[in-house]
Design a protein around this motif. Structure first.
Motif, PDB file in Angstrom:
ATOM      1  N   THR A 182      -5.896 -11.289   3.537  1.00  0.00           N
ATOM      2  CA  THR A 182      -5.405  -9.986   3.092  1.00  0.00           C
ATOM      3  C   THR A 182      -5.927  -9.708   1.694  1.00  0.00           C
TER       4      THR A 182
ATOM      5  N   SER B 172      -5.549  -6.408  -0.572  1.00  0.00           N
ATOM      6  CA  SER B 172      -4.985  -5.059  -0.607  1.00  0.00           C
ATOM      7  C   SER B 172      -4.492  -4.678  -1.999  1.00  0.00           C
TER       8      SER B 172
ATOM      9  N   ASN C  88      -7.072  -7.911   6.637  1.00  0.00           N
ATOM     10  CA  ASN C  88      -6.420  -6.669   6.231  1.00  0.00           C
ATOM     11  C   ASN C  88      -6.901  -6.309   4.835  1.00  0.00           C
TER      12      ASN C  88
ATOM     13  N   THR D 157      -6.338  -2.936   2.894  1.00  0.00           N
ATOM     14  CA  THR D 157      -5.835  -1.564   2.794  1.00  0.00           C
ATOM     15  C   THR D 157      -5.386  -1.260   1.373  1.00  0.00           C
TER      16      THR D 157
END
Length: 288
Positions: free
Chosen positions: A225, A227, A263, A265
């Motif tokens: 991840t 983000s 991920n 984002t």
């Protein structure tokens, strides 16, 4: 610190323990009500285990409480390390404007395990740099946070040999620069593996890697991840930025990229940016 450094009569400082080490060259650092305030130089072939790590020693003695001893630097990096070094079970804090863990001169075969690196007021949490013909480093269960610059940076090069960096179950959080920055070039082969890694709320790109080799380049991201990397610092603010180039050597090199459960984002610029180039084949697999 005049004590011999035995279980019954321990040294008062980490530096004292490193200076007295012999045999298996293991230093055991117990938690203390007072921080260890010192900058420690760790030579080749020394392993430092803080009491945050629980295990049985080679002599059958149980060690560790689950409480990490805190080591705070005073001048220069908190730890300056050589090759074949292990740091485990410690909380590392930086002196103002300095690094938490510094591995100069191409230090290799380094293991960082079960560490909290709080670089508040410091420049970098972890920094590797220099020429290393056979670079190998493993980070497991490491958290790096609050540096004014990058959380962790690896800037290494060879004239041949191999580059292998394996990072698992580790977090790069709230650093002023990028979360994790990797640059490796002029190797015969290069490989980067990230598994269970998070890079969140850093000022620049969460995870950036640039790998070049005469032969093959392999990059694997699994459960990663990256983000909300969008701080006030100038520069790119991608979630993940990857560059790989396998240029011609004795045989055309290949580039392989695998990404699974990734991920990226809420970042300031791109979520994921990838540039792959090879004189052989380029193969990329993205899943979930």
């Amino acid at each position: 610190d005049a004590n011999p450094g035995t279980w019954e009569e321990p040294k008062a400082t980490v530096t004292g323990g490193v200076g007295a080490v012999f045999g298996n060259r293991n230093v055991y650092v117990d938690s203390s009500t007072v921080n260890y305030t010192e900058s420690v130089t760790v030579p080749d072939n020394v392993r430092i285990y803080g009491s945050g790590t629980l295990f049985t020693t080679s002599t059958g003695r149980s060690f560790g409480s689950g409480i990490m001893p805190v080591v705070t630097g005073v001048a220069g990096p908190t730890f300056t390390i050589g090759s074949d070094v292990t740091l485990s079970g410690l909380e590392v804090r930086t002196a103002a404007g300095n690094d938490g863990i510094f591995a100069p001169n191409g230090a290799t075969r380094v293991t960082l395990d079960n560490l909290l690196v709080d670089a508040s007021g410091g420049q970098r949490g972890i920094r590797f740099e220099g020429q290393s013909e056979y670079f190998e480093a493993t980070l497991h269960d490491v958290t790096v946070m609050n540096a004014t610059g990058p959380g962790a940076s690896f800037y290494v090069y060879g004239a041949s040999g191999t580059f292998n960096l394996d990072i698992t179950d580790s977090d790069f959080l709230g650093n002023g620069g990028g979360g994790l920055e990797v640059m490796a070039f002029n190797y015969d082969e290069a490989a980067l593996t990230l598994s269970g890694v998070t890079a969140i709320a850093n000022g620049q790109t969460g995870i950036s890697a640039s790998l070049t080799a005469y032969g093959n380049v392999d990059i694997t991201l699994d459960t990663v991840t990256a983000s909300y990397n969008n701080g006030p610092a100038p520069g790119e603010k991608d979630g993940i930025s990857l560059y790989a180039w396998a240029y011609t050597g004795t045989a055309p090199g290949n580039v392989t990229l695998g990404m699974d459960a990734v991920n990226a984002t809420g970042n300031g610029t791109d979520g994921i940016q990838v540039y792959l180039r090879a004189h052989g084949n380029v193969m990329a697999t993205l899943h979930d």
